[in-house]
Design an enzyme around this catalytic site. Structure first.
Site, short mmCIF file in Angstrom:
data_model
loop_
_atom_site.label_atom_id
_atom_site.label_comp_id
_atom_site.label_asym_id
_atom_site.label_seq_id
_atom_site.Cartn_x
_atom_site.Cartn_y
_atom_site.Cartn_z
N HIS A 1 -57.07 47.77 -6.65
CA HIS A 1 -55.78 47.15 -6.35
C HIS A 1 -54.95 48.15 -5.54
O HIS A 1 -54.90 49.33 -5.87
CB HIS A 1 -55.06 46.78 -7.64
N CYS B 1 -53.83 41.75 -1.75
CA CYS B 1 -52.95 42.91 -1.92
C CYS B 1 -53.18 43.95 -0.83
O CYS B 1 -52.24 44.54 -0.31
CB CYS B 1 -53.09 43.51 -3.31
#
Ligand SMILES: *[C@@H]1O[C@H](CO)[C@@H](O)[C@H](O)[C@H]1NC(C)=O
Ligand SMILES: *[C@@H]1O[C@H](CO)[C@@H](O)[C@H](O)[C@H]1NC(C)=O
Ligand SMILES: *[C@@H]1O[C@H](CO)[C@@H](O)[C@H](O)[C@H]1NC(C)=O
Ligand SMILES: *[C@@H]1O[C@H](CO)[C@@H](O)[C@H](O)[C@H]1NC(C)=O
Ligand SMILES: *[C@@H]1O[C@H](CO)[C@@H](O)[C@H](O)[C@H]1NC(C)=O
Ligand SMILES: *[C@@H]1O[C@H](CO)[C@@H](O)[C@H](O)[C@H]1NC(C)=O
Ligand SMILES: *[C@@H]1O[C@H](CO)[C@@H](O)[C@H](O)[C@H]1NC(C)=O
Ligand SMILES: *[C@@H]1O[C@H](CO)[C@@H](O)[C@H](O)[C@H]1NC(C)=O
Length: 350
Positions: free
Chosen positions: A109, A223
């Site tokens: 992430h 992301c």
């Protein structure tokens, strides 16, 4: 990517003016339909990610297991001559090993950190799914509805604080640039617009093959793409980035040239092709969207098997369905370098 819905009859509703439509408008509309129905071979690749004029409220059916952006705050206005440090933040979501085919899966992430020199305060900015990755990748097949139902919004989240341990321990927390408060404020305006117009998460990058320079059919919108867009914007605003290696997770599908199938209404509506509608639902049936990341990865492995046997994949992109004739190696999760931008590298609209 940049023009918000321009030349796109589906979004702005320019064509939906109804009774007030002048005849020339109809002529133009027909002309547009004729071109649209023309050669499927003349598609633009990759298919541009559709931007919207505003963000709708999510359907109440979509219920987040974890509240989106619980400590979020508006982006503060910095003093113009402040000096802001920009950090690359990355942490593993899940890592595991699956045979030799997919190898070591490393799903990371990405986020960006900021630290104001004048106030000493620091901030985290990230873009992620409102209802988690599973919901953005697989639809719900609701018995009371004919069409698959998607809870696939994603959005930017800005909050005060950087949780150093969270990022550092198994990931990355590293300074990538130093910008002025002025540049930060300009970036903040851009983030606001980006957040209002880019609203749906797209998990997959679809390419013709893993070789360099292979045609890309679809780009993901996740992301890491947000982090990359932000870096690019900062570079345009004059930021200078350090020279360090920056790798990102990408989830690839490999296929021949995709075929456009239609949208929700044209496929699942009363005049839709029932065979096609059923085929799409059958395809999604094994995959459960309300999953943890671990279960999501297990679903990916199931897809992997399904795709190898049948060599087909139904992709949902821009709220439209596409057929992908899958090719070896079918699916891959990579952790590849995408370099930090050079100063003022490109000029873009958004
Ligand atoms: C996915 O969406 C469903 C339906 O709204 C919801 O029940 C579930 O909690 C969501 N999953 C996660 C992990 O948020
Ligand atoms: C982006 O949009 C979401 C959903 O409307 C909102 O919760 C969030 O605060 C916005 N993020 C920023 C940075 O403005
Ligand atoms: C962010 O601020 C917190 C609280 O002051 C501090 O513990 C942390 O080290 C800071 N992190 C960075 C990267 O500046
Ligand atoms: C780092 O990884 C270890 C081993 O997988 C895990 O126990 C630990 O909780 C992780 N730390 C953070 C901050 O996520
Ligand atoms: C970046 O490009 C724009 C447009 O060409 C220009 O106005 C601006 O001065 C450039 N910024 C820097 C820092 O070079
Ligand atoms: C779906 O496709 C049909 C036929 O191509 C089109 O008329 C309609 O406007 C589309 N609907 C949406 C919501 O885009
Ligand atoms: C309906 O869809 C099926 C499966 O994609 C296709 O083989 C068939 O030709 C379609 N029928 C019509 C009338 O378009
Ligand atoms: C980052 O990507 C480059 C090439 O894309 C690769 O050579 C390198 O091994 C990767 N680094 C890590 C830590 O995986």
């Amino acid at each position: 990517m940049a023009q918000a819905g321009s030349a796109d009859p589906g979004v702005g509703g320019h064509w939906a003016a109804g009774p007030r439509c002048a005849p020339w408008r109809w002529a133009l509309a027909l002309l547009w339909l004729a071109t649209a129905a023309g050669g499927p071979s003349r598609r633009q690749w990759p298919v541009p990610y559709k931007r919207f004029s505003f963000r709708p409220e999510p359907d109440p059916y979509c219920q987040a297991k974890y509240t989106f952006c619980p400590t979020g705050s508006p982006i503060p206005v910095m003093k113009g001559d402040d000096v802001i440090e920009v950090f690359r933040l990355q942490t593993p979501v899940w890592e595991f090993k699956y045979g030799n085919l997919l190898g070591h899966l490393k799903i990371m992430h990405d986020a960006i950190g900021f630290k104001s020199t004048l106030t000493g305060k620091n901030y985290t900015m990230e873009w992620y799914e409102l209802f988690q990755l599973g919901n953005c990748t697989f639809p719900h097949l609701r018995p009371e509805m004919n069409a698959p139902f998607w809870c696939n919004q994603g959005a930017a989240c800005f909050f005060e604080g950087i949780d150093d341990i969270h990022w550092k321990e198994n990931g990355t927390l590293v300074l990538v640039a130093t910008i002025s408060g002025n540049t930060f404020n300009q970036m903040a305006k851009w983030v606001k617009r980006d957040n209002e117009t880019g609203i749906y998460y797209e998990t997959w990058t679809v390419q013709a093959s893993p070789t360099k320079g292979a045609e890309t059919w679809f780009e993901s919108y996740d992301c890491s793409k947000f982090v990359l867009r932000t870096y690019k914007k900062l570079a345009e605003l004059g930021a200078e980035f350090k020279k360090i290696e920056t790798n990102y997770t990408r989830i690839f599908l490999y296929s021949g040239e995709p075929t456009y199938l239609g949208n929700e209404t044209s496929i699942f509506g009363p005049t839709g092709n029932k065979t096609l509608a059923l085929a799409i639902k059958r395809f999604y049936y094994p995959f459960k969207p309300h999953l943890s990341t671990k279960e999501f990865l297990l679903s990916i492995l199931q897809i992997f098997d399904a795709v190898i046997i049948h060599r087909e994949f139904y992709l949902f992109y821009n709220f439209e369905y596409w057929f992908l004739p899958m090719k070896f190696p079918f699916i891959k999760i990579t952790y590849e370098e995408i370099p930090l931008p050079k100063r003022n590298e490109t000029l873009s609209g958004l």
